[in-house]
Design an enzyme around this catalytic site. Structure first.
Site, PDB file in Angstrom:
ATOM      1  N   PRO A 193       1.035  -1.357   0.067  1.00 57.09           N
ATOM      2  CA  PRO A 193      -0.058  -0.144   0.045  1.00 57.09           C
ATOM      3  C   PRO A 193       0.468   1.042  -0.178  1.00 57.09           C
ATOM      4  O   PRO A 193       0.594   2.698   0.157  1.00 57.09           O
ATOM      5  CB  PRO A 193      -0.854   0.123   1.035  1.00 57.09           C
ATOM      6  CG  PRO A 193      -0.026  -1.670   2.200  1.00 57.09           C
ATOM      7  CD  PRO A 193       0.873  -1.901   1.145  1.00 57.09           C
ATOM      8  N   GLU A 238       1.437  -8.085   8.578  1.00 53.38           N
ATOM      9  CA  GLU A 238       1.793  -7.182   8.901  1.00 53.38           C
ATOM     10  C   GLU A 238       2.936  -6.002   7.988  1.00 53.38           C
ATOM     11  O   GLU A 238       2.951  -4.858   8.512  1.00 53.38           O
ATOM     12  CB  GLU A 238       2.154  -7.403  10.717  1.00 53.38           C
ATOM     13  CG  GLU A 238       0.990  -6.394  11.460  1.00 53.38           C
ATOM     14  CD  GLU A 238      -0.118  -7.797  11.168  1.00 53.38           C
ATOM     15  OE1 GLU A 238       1.112  -8.622  11.695  1.00 53.38           O
ATOM     16  OE2 GLU A 238      -1.666  -7.524  11.426  1.00 53.38           O
ATOM     17  N   ARG A 273      -3.210  -8.634 -20.612  1.00 49.53           N
ATOM     18  CA  ARG A 273      -4.042  -8.583 -21.969  1.00 49.53           C
ATOM     19  C   ARG A 273      -3.686  -7.826 -22.688  1.00 49.53           C
ATOM     20  O   ARG A 273      -4.037  -7.436 -24.130  1.00 49.53           O
ATOM     21  CB  ARG A 273      -5.607  -7.700 -21.050  1.00 49.53           C
ATOM     22  CG  ARG A 273      -5.853  -6.824 -20.691  1.00 49.53           C
ATOM     23  CD  ARG A 273      -7.031  -6.135 -19.575  1.00 49.53           C
ATOM     24  NE  ARG A 273      -8.467  -6.018 -20.148  1.00 49.53           N
ATOM     25  CZ  ARG A 273      -8.136  -4.794 -21.117  1.00 49.53           C
ATOM     26  NH1 ARG A 273      -7.329  -4.056 -21.047  1.00 49.53           N
ATOM     27  NH2 ARG A 273      -9.151  -4.249 -22.039  1.00 49.53           N
ATOM     28  N   ASP A 311      -9.537   1.168 -24.763  1.00 47.64           N
ATOM     29  CA  ASP A 311     -10.278   0.747 -22.821  1.00 47.64           C
ATOM     30  C   ASP A 311     -10.758   2.567 -22.169  1.00 47.64           C
ATOM     31  O   ASP A 311      -9.999   2.841 -22.887  1.00 47.64           O
ATOM     32  CB  ASP A 311      -8.976   0.205 -22.293  1.00 47.64           C
ATOM     33  CG  ASP A 311      -9.090  -1.353 -22.583  1.00 47.64           C
ATOM     34  OD1 ASP A 311     -10.171  -1.675 -22.970  1.00 47.64           O
ATOM     35  OD2 ASP A 311      -8.019  -1.295 -21.689  1.00 47.64           O
TER      36      ASP A 311
HETATM   37  N1  ADE Z   1      -1.051  -5.331  -0.078  1.00 48.06           N
HETATM   38  C1  ADE Z   1      -2.297  -4.870   0.772  1.00 48.06           C
HETATM   39  N2  ADE Z   1      -2.837  -3.708   0.651  1.00 48.06           N
HETATM   40  C2  ADE Z   1      -1.994  -3.081  -0.757  1.00 48.06           C
HETATM   41  C3  ADE Z   1      -2.492  -3.294  -1.768  1.00 48.06           C
HETATM   42  N3  ADE Z   1      -3.829  -1.743  -1.196  1.00 48.06           N
HETATM   43  N4  ADE Z   1      -1.973  -2.492  -2.936  1.00 48.06           N
HETATM   44  C4  ADE Z   1      -0.637  -3.657  -2.797  1.00 48.06           C
HETATM   45  N5  ADE Z   1      -0.557  -3.800  -2.146  1.00 48.06           N
HETATM   46  C5  ADE Z   1      -1.266  -4.575  -0.764  1.00 48.06           C
END
Ligand code: ADE
Length: 226
Positions: free
Chosen positions: A86, A113, A150, A164
């Site tokens: 994230p 975590e 793709r 697209d």
């Molecule tokens: N791992 C956990 N959440 C994620 C996300 N939003 N993007 C990429 N990897 C992740």
């Protein structure tokens, strides 16, 4: 293209690689996908791959050794090593178009975590698929693979992806199929009378209207507006 996915949960990919367009792309030898369980690279008793964080705190942290050894087992001069997190760069269609040009992607799926910060020294690119937190990197890895595969020549018809959403920073235009009237909801007349020039104009205008209404942020980006 070859894609190696490093994960603790290989079975999560069974459906992904054994169905539909991805399955066909593999059968047609347009791509190779290897699912690698990086637990196999642990040298510890019981194949342990995580431990408690230095300095304390909740949860377990993935250790460097199994992940780095797994990367090293598949990496060569053509590889791009991606970590799903994230905290990574935001993934979008233009990153997918860029990744399409690599011969070899290695995608490391994070879990629990987090992972030992030093793992970052062994990856080329960190990618996030959105501003929310998933339980692991497997779904992001599938999202990245699917959207890149793709785009590879021969996987789907080229016109399908040239139109697209997000190509030219515009959302896609609306499409319809039979019947022409469904419970009083009618297909726009212009699509029925077969004038290609008018259809093209209508679609361009719908793309612009849709993008303005739903995603004005894309138009702010400027290259795309006609
Ligand atoms: N791992 C956990 N959440 C994620 C996300 N939003 N993007 C990429 N990897 C992740």
């Amino acid at each position: 293209m070859r894609i190696d996915i490093l994960t603790l949960f290989p079975k999560m990919f069974d459906g992904f690689i054994n169905e539909s367009i991805i399955k066909r792309a593999i059968e047609n030898k347009l791509i190779t996908i290897n699912i690698i369980d990086f637990r196999e690279f642990s040298s510890l008793k019981h194949k342990q791959v995580d431990d408690t964080p230095y300095g304390g705190g909740a949860g377990m942290v993935l250790m460097c050794e199994p992940i780095v050894k797994a990367i090293e087992s598949v990496k060569d001069d053509d590889s791009l090593v991606i970590l799903t997190t994230p905290q990574g760069k935001s993934y979008n269609q233009s990153v997918a178009l860029d990744l399409k040009n690599y011969k070899h992607l290695i995608i490391v799926c994070g879990h629990y975590e987090g992972y030992d910060e030093r793992i970052r020294n062994f990856v080329d690119l960190e990618l996030s698929i959105g501003d929310y937190v998933l339980t692991g990197g497997e779904i992001p890895a599938m999202v990245i693979c699917d959207s890149v595969i793709r785009l590879i020549d021969g996987v789907i018809k080229k016109d399908s992806y040239m139109e697209d959403s997000f190509t030219d920073n515009l959302l896609d235009y609306p499409t319809y199929t039979k019947p022409a009237d469904f419970r009083g909801l009618k297909v726009p007349e212009v699509l029925i009378n077969g004038n290609h020039k008018l259809i093209e104009e209508y679609r361009k205008e719908e793309q612009r209207k849709r993008t303005e209404e739903r995603r004005p942020d894309l138009l702010g980006d400027k290259d795309g507006k006609d």
